[in-house]
Design an enzyme around this catalytic site. Structure first.
Site, PDB file in Angstrom:
ATOM      1  N   LYS A 164       0.254   4.872  -6.200  1.00  0.00           N
ATOM      2  CA  LYS A 164      -0.839   4.120  -5.732  1.00  0.00           C
ATOM      3  C   LYS A 164      -0.349   3.013  -5.339  1.00  0.00           C
ATOM      4  O   LYS A 164       0.407   2.266  -6.011  1.00  0.00           O
ATOM      5  CB  LYS A 164      -1.975   3.996  -6.858  1.00  0.00           C
ATOM      6  CG  LYS A 164      -2.639   5.292  -7.164  1.00  0.00           C
ATOM      7  CD  LYS A 164      -3.426   5.684  -5.976  1.00  0.00           C
ATOM      8  CE  LYS A 164      -4.216   7.163  -6.186  1.00  0.00           C
ATOM      9  NZ  LYS A 164      -4.620   7.764  -5.076  1.00  0.00           N
ATOM     10  N   SER A 189       0.990   2.476   2.880  1.00  0.00           N
ATOM     11  CA  SER A 189      -0.053   2.152   2.033  1.00  0.00           C
ATOM     12  C   SER A 189      -1.014   3.376   1.637  1.00  0.00           C
ATOM     13  O   SER A 189      -1.089   4.367   2.157  1.00  0.00           O
ATOM     14  CB  SER A 189      -1.151   1.088   2.552  1.00  0.00           C
ATOM     15  OG  SER A 189      -2.159   0.957   1.653  1.00  0.00           O
ATOM     16  N   ASP A 190      -1.144   3.532   0.206  1.00  0.00           N
ATOM     17  CA  ASP A 190      -2.067   4.415  -0.347  1.00  0.00           C
ATOM     18  C   ASP A 190      -3.275   3.715  -0.024  1.00  0.00           C
ATOM     19  O   ASP A 190      -3.562   2.576   0.203  1.00  0.00           O
ATOM     20  CB  ASP A 190      -1.793   4.495  -1.769  1.00  0.00           C
ATOM     21  CG  ASP A 190      -2.869   5.394  -2.582  1.00  0.00           C
ATOM     22  OD1 ASP A 190      -3.301   6.464  -1.935  1.00  0.00           O
ATOM     23  OD2 ASP A 190      -3.357   4.903  -3.571  1.00  0.00           O
ATOM     24  N   LYS A 191      -4.653   4.474  -0.129  1.00  0.00           N
ATOM     25  CA  LYS A 191      -5.870   4.060   0.355  1.00  0.00           C
ATOM     26  C   LYS A 191      -6.552   3.772  -1.052  1.00  0.00           C
ATOM     27  O   LYS A 191      -6.881   2.522  -1.145  1.00  0.00           O
ATOM     28  CB  LYS A 191      -6.777   5.120   0.786  1.00  0.00           C
ATOM     29  CG  LYS A 191      -8.181   4.757   0.849  1.00  0.00           C
ATOM     30  CD  LYS A 191      -8.790   5.723   1.816  1.00  0.00           C
ATOM     31  CE  LYS A 191     -10.584   5.657   1.821  1.00  0.00           C
ATOM     32  NZ  LYS A 191     -10.898   5.752   0.470  1.00  0.00           N
ATOM     33  N   THR A 192      -6.704   4.742  -1.932  1.00  0.00           N
ATOM     34  CA  THR A 192      -7.261   4.213  -3.135  1.00  0.00           C
ATOM     35  C   THR A 192      -6.626   3.230  -4.115  1.00  0.00           C
ATOM     36  O   THR A 192      -5.305   3.413  -4.470  1.00  0.00           O
ATOM     37  CB  THR A 192      -7.813   5.381  -4.148  1.00  0.00           C
ATOM     38  OG1 THR A 192      -8.359   6.536  -3.254  1.00  0.00           O
ATOM     39  CG2 THR A 192      -8.419   5.114  -5.264  1.00  0.00           C
TER      40      THR A 192
END
Length: 1150
Positions: free
Chosen positions: A841, A427-430
């Site tokens: 993202k 996963s990306d965070k933002t």
């Protein structure tokens, strides 16, 4: 709007340093006209003979798999690619020959039904894609008429290469366009590429000055003509090479002038563009390859089972043919034991003189007869079940996102069961874990921390620890009155409402707020009705800073070509004044620089460099006398990171006039350079300017976690799912959103060593790269050695987390080392890539229900469904084999033709479909309560070879019970007053009845969760058999053959028929019942333990539940539960609690 008029007066390219650079001729431009660079576009002349001769693709886009002409042949090919369907096609063709043991119609009709059902499903799914295509192709855009200066609306599909289009704000680009001009005079525009790369931050694009200076209005295109020569269609989203031939000029084109299809125009009223690539030639469509054939691990394993069943069928046929050949040969010379076959008058099938050929023919006949070992409806049933499962997921109210009115949407149903077998979540965070909605919440200025807001991370941590929400210094009073302001969640009366002037470091606070108000590229817009000012910014962070400056008394309200104006509180007079800052240069933020600066001249004539940078970049750029507050600022930055906040450091310096003149000269020369090292020259010059800074403080904005993210991470971790995250934030942020535990052994890979830094300062690029590569490899090897070290060397509860920064990750992913990195990463409970610049993202919290509930259910249902399919077909097939063996392998089927054909289609298919759709081995509540249940899918326990073979063996036992009990019970029975004994029709009818009852009652024993649908389909299937037998038996004997009135006149009146059916049901099902009882009592699986908890009513017994849950807490997991478990272990309460649970269970057993 006033804001719109302001924007049209701006020439942003005069102040931008990087984004709005002048296009230059590069090496690739020399290839134009050659292979790969042969495209020629006649702008505003799409109908010219020269343009039409090139026959470029139209703008109609088709994503469907089939066309009306190709649907039937292509879908038939797709169906018969499946080996089982092809097998049934071959046996169906053979059924047309005299070799067939049954009628051709009864063989081909079920196959046709199954194939037709699959084709209907394919057609429905493709029609959904067709509807999406229609919607996209029928979108409208304004297109120039050709030579009249008028733009008319046309559908996207009508666009041609060379058309001039006008795209309005918030519209998608209909094709790949060459940007000619925009509502800004220098043809700058803002583009959102979220549909292409997932990024929500806006990209700045700019047309050429040669076109922007002459094309401002619709009428300006009346006489416009130009020719574009560029690269051929390709999939590279980040490069574009071309030249624009305008009058006598030849101008270079780059990706800076290319607007990609499906990206969206933002913060710009309109743009004009020339169509360069259309339809399937556009870069986004070039990247969208045909959907791959997605098949789950279970389906691939199912294919292996099918191949195994084929082997068994061919082996049985081969063995039976050998025995049949031997017995046929022995019928020679008057030793005829099988007189009823009339071998003396037989043709080749039973001719003793040609026993070898008879055996070969028997082999082909047996292969057809034993085809019932292979479930013909298996594939179509699985497809139906998966579609229905997807519908249930889409309609799950608990996966409905009310804020955007979006339910869950399963784009494909092919991989439902894979949702229950996920080992690692990447996963990306933002924007994924967070909302990408920034709020200014804290700041540190002159070594003093301001802001008493409590972040979601802090609140979540406090709630889990049993305490109240965290608060800051109790002496600080916060005023929470007034409406909530988007982007601003700051509370501190020491600096709000002008109180900052009373602080000891008021001068530093003034400079800090000025940097917030001036150092940005935002554009103000004034609402003419209310006078309120809003801001259009490239990123949420930047918007939050400008809003914060306004709320703290430094209101940015106007941007002109050369400057910006702000209203601020004068420190000397205490009055609110307007000040203008002339902007000389903007050195924009990007992922490589990790900083942004502006060079401005204030009203006093001072030259100032205002900068905001990442902390790991800024602190090394401070002047010796400019780091007065560095120590306290570092402390605050770490505290903010602990609270899950994104931080930036603010600094400034005064610039000497002579220094600026020299910088401006060098900078302009670098911008005008046409050499290949132009980019590096600009970077070097700006890097020298952004040094010797004076520290002011740090900002902290909160990118709010999506609701439920920490709890979701905790549950996924308890389920044994590894979580890998890419983030541009500091490591502390990762710790506090639940991805790491403080006591975890952290394997940190970075390039912050003194040796590497020294090499970087020395400027030896090649040496630095080699040293960095060697350092990363060495750190990976050390980390792997730490993981593989024996238990005696480490704590048995120790867990590992891998933290790697962006620069190190670049080397770790090189071809020579990527496998070594993967090996290291898979040995860690958590992998965090910090300070990374993601190119790509999902509401993360819904993963909890999607994986732990729907994923587990889908996996459990599909696994049980396939196992049951093979059980029932083995039960049915073995009875056929035993009967044929009983009749000396004479290839005689035990059942009527239509009995054979309809078994898989009507009498046993609906219950198994209901099992795949409705069954729940464990309820959703217990899936949440015991997340380790998910590991049954990760380890594939419910579809292991052990379980598959077990179900097959169960089918063998059932078949043996059915055949031998029926055979023995019918040997001495009379079925009419004339003394008629049981023939094939009576024995076959009895056996078939027993098969229908046994396989459906087996379903009753296998189901964990009954619904009214399952009751209807199970008992309805049994009832349907009797109804069919009566109706079919009433039809003329020429059609019903040996089934004519067999039920009403022979079977139903005979008590032995009903008694035999009852005995068979008992003896066939007892072995499974005994096995499940022993397993449930002494060797329960994890889901069976949970079923016991529910059954015994102990779901609210905390001690018993905690004992079971202990199995779900592993030392290698992350999240809040793992933290609490580690805390219990450290305090010594763990062993006491375990002993207490053991005593409780012992008492329970007594």
């Amino acid at each position: 709007m006033a804001g719109g008029r302001i924007r049209r007066r701006l020439h942003l390219n005069n102040i931008y340093a990087f984004t709005c650079r002048k296009s230059t001729f590069q090496e690739d431009h020399s290839q134009i006209g050659g292979p790969g660079f042969s495209r020629v576009v006649y702008c505003n002349e799409p109908n010219s003979p020269t343009a039409e001769r090139r026959s470029y693709a139209g703008n109609y886009v088709r994503s469907t798999k089939y066309s009306p002409a190709s649907f039937v042949p292509k879908s038939l090919f797709e169906q018969f690619r499946r080996v089982a369907n092809f097998y049934f096609l071959v046996t169906g063709i053979l059924s047309l020959t005299p070799l067939s043991p049954y009628g051709a119609v009864s063989a081909l009709l079920p196959l046709g039904f199954v194939i037709a059902a699959s084709m209907v499903k394919e057609g429905i799914e493709d029609w959904g894609r067709k509807r999406q295509d229609i919607e996209v192709n029928n979108r409208r855009v304004k297109v120039h008429g050709g030579d009249d200066g008028i733009f008319r609306e046309e559908e996207w599909r009508e666009l041609r290469v060379g058309d001039i289009v006008r795209v309005e704000k918030d519209e998608f680009f209909p094709a790949d366009l060459l940007l000619l001009s925009s509502s800004y005079e220098d043809s700058v525009c803002y583009v959102e590429t979220m549909n292409l790369d997932g990024e929500t931050n806006l990209k700045v694009k700019q047309g050429l000055e040669a076109t922007s200076s002459r094309l401002h209005e619709d009428s300006d295109f009346k006489e416009f003509k130009a020719v574009v020569r560029c690269e051929d269609p390709n999939a590279d989203l980040y490069t574009f090479v071309g030249t624009l031939h305008l009058e006598e000029q030849r101008l270079p084109l780059s990706v800076q002038q290319l607007l990609l299809r499906d990206s969206k125009l933002r913060n710009t009223e309109y743009v004009y563009g020339a169509v360069v690539f259309t339809g399937h030639d556009t870069k986004v469509i070039q990247n969208s390859t045909d959907p791959p054939s997605k098949r789950s691990r279970i389906e691939r394993k199912m294919d292996k089972i099918i191949y195994m069943m084929f082997s068994i069928v061919f082996l049985m046929s081969f063995i039976g043919s050998i025995i049949f050949g031997i017995e046929t040969r022995e019928d020679r010379g008057g030793k005829t034991e099988r007189w009823y076959l009339k071998p003396d008058n037989a043709e080749i099938f039973f001719d003793p003189e040609r026993a070898l050929m008879a055996a070969i023919y028997h082999f082909l006949t047996a292969v057809m007869l034993y085809s019932y070992f292979i479930p013909i409806s298996l594939y179509v049933s699985i497809e139906i079940v998966k579609v229905l499962q997807s519908i249930f997921i889409n309609n799950d109210i608990l996966m409905y996102y009310e804020e955007t009115d979006k339910p869950a949407h399963a784009r494909t149903s092919n991989l439902n069961e894979e949702l229950g077998m996920v080992d690692t979540v990447l996963s990306d965070k933002t924007g994924t874990l967070t909302c990408n909605s920034m709020e200014f919440i804290k700041c540190s200025v002159a070594g003093t921390g301001y802001g008493r807001g409590v972040t979601e991370v802090e609140r979540s941590m406090a709630m889990r620890s049993g305490g109240s929400a965290l608060v800051d210094d109790l002496n600080v009073v916060a005023d929470r009155s007034g409406p909530k302001i988007k982007g601003f969640n700051f509370q501190d009366e020491r600096v709000m409402k002008g109180n900052w002037v009373k602080q000891r470091e008021a001068a530093v606070l003034q400079k800090f707020f000025r940097v917030l108000a001036v150092c940005h590229t935002a554009i103000p817009e004034r609402d003419e009705a209310t006078g309120a000012i809003s801001y259009e910014a490239e990123s949420p962070d930047e918007a939050a800073f400008v809003v914060a400056a306004r709320e703290l008394g430094f209101e940015f309200f106007s941007r002109t070509q050369n400057g910006i104006s702000i209203r601020e509180l004068d420190l000397a007079t205490g009055q609110r004044v307007e000040r203008e800052y002339r902007i000389l240069n903007v050195l924009e933020f990007n992922s490589a620089r990790k900083r942004m600066s502006v060079i401005v001249r204030d009203e006093d004539g001072k030259l100032l460099l205002l900068s905001k940078e990442a902390d790991n970049v800024m602190f090394e750029r401070l002047a010796k006398d400019g780091c007065k507050f560095e120590e306290k600022t570092r402390e605050h930055v770490n505290e903010y990171a602990d609270a899950g906040l994104r931080t930036l450091i603010l600094a400034y310096r005064e610039v000497d006039e002579e220094e600026y003149v020299e910088f401006s000269k060098n900078f302009n020369e670098a911008k005008s350079s046409v050499t290949e090292d132009r980019e590096s020259l600009i970077d070097e010059i700006t890097d020298q300017m952004e040094r010797d800074l004076i520290l002011l403080g740090a900002t902290a904005v909160e990118d709010k976690l999506q609701n439920g993210v920490p709890d979701c991470i905790d549950k996924l971790a308890q389920a044994g799912i590894k979580i890998w995250v890419l983030t541009g934030d500091k490591m502390e942020t990762a710790i506090n959103i639940g991805l790491l535990r403080q006591e975890m052994k952290q394997i940190i890979i970075n390039l912050e060593t003194p040796h590497i830094k020294a090499l970087e300062k020395a400027g030896e690029k090649d040496v630095t790269e080699q040293a960095s590569r060697e350092s990363v490899v060495k750190q990976m090897e050390e980390g792997k050695a730490l993981i593989t070290r024996g238990p005696s060397d480490t704590d048995s509860h120790e867990a590992f987390a891998l933290i790697i920064d962006g620069k190190s990750l670049t080397y770790a992913l090189e071809d020579d080392f990527k496998n070594k990195f993967l090996d290291l990463a898979t040995g860690c409970a958590s992998v965090i890539c910090c300070r990374s610049s993601p190119k790509q993202k999902a509401l993360f919290r819904y993963l909890e229900r999607l994986l732990l509930v729907h994923g587990h259910w889908c996996y459990s249902r599909i696994s049980s469904m396939i196992c049951y399919f093979f059980y029932k077909n083995i039960t049915f097939g073995v009875t056929l084999f035993l009967y044929e063996a009983y009749t000396s392998f004479s290839a005689q089927p035990a059942y009527n033709d239509w009995f054979l054909s309809l078994f898989n289609v009507f009498f046993s298919s609906l219950p198994v479909i209901a099992l795949g759709v409705f069954d729940q081995d464990v309820s959703a509540r217990f899936c949440y309560k015991f997340p380790l249940l998910y590991q049954e899918g990760v380890q594939n326990l419910l579809f292991s070879w052990k379980r598959i073979i077990g179900w097959m063996f169960n089918g063998l036992i059932s078949a043996l019970a059915i055949f031998f009990i029926c055979k023995q019970s019918q040997e001495h029975q009379l079925y009419n007053p004339n003394g008629k004994t049981a023939g094939r029709e009576i024995l076959g009818g009895t056996m078939y009845t027993c098969v229908v009852w046994v396989v459906n009652l087996q379903m009753v024993l296998a189901i964990s969760y009954f619904t009214w649908v399952q009751h209807i389909v199970i008992w309805g299937s049994v009832a349907l058999w009797y109804i069919f037998l009566m109706i079919y038996g009433a039809i003329t004997p020429t059609f019903s053959t040996d089934a004519y009135k067999v039920f009403l006149e022979a079977l139903a009146p005979a008590p032995s028929y009903w008694l035999t059916t009852l005995l068979v049901m008992i003896f066939a099902l007892i072995p499974y019942f005994v096995f499940k009882s022993v397993q449930m009592r002494y060797f329960p699986g994890y889901h069976q333990m949970i079923q016991w908890i529910r059954h015994e009513g102990q779901s609210n017994d905390p001690e018993f539940v905690e004992m079971v849950r202990q199995r779900s807490i592993r030392a290698t997991t992350v999240g809040s539960t793992a933290r609490r478990a580690a805390s219990v272990r450290r305090s010594g309460r763990f062993h006491d609690q375990l002993n207490k649970n053991t005593i409780a269970i012992s008492r329970e057993e007594k």
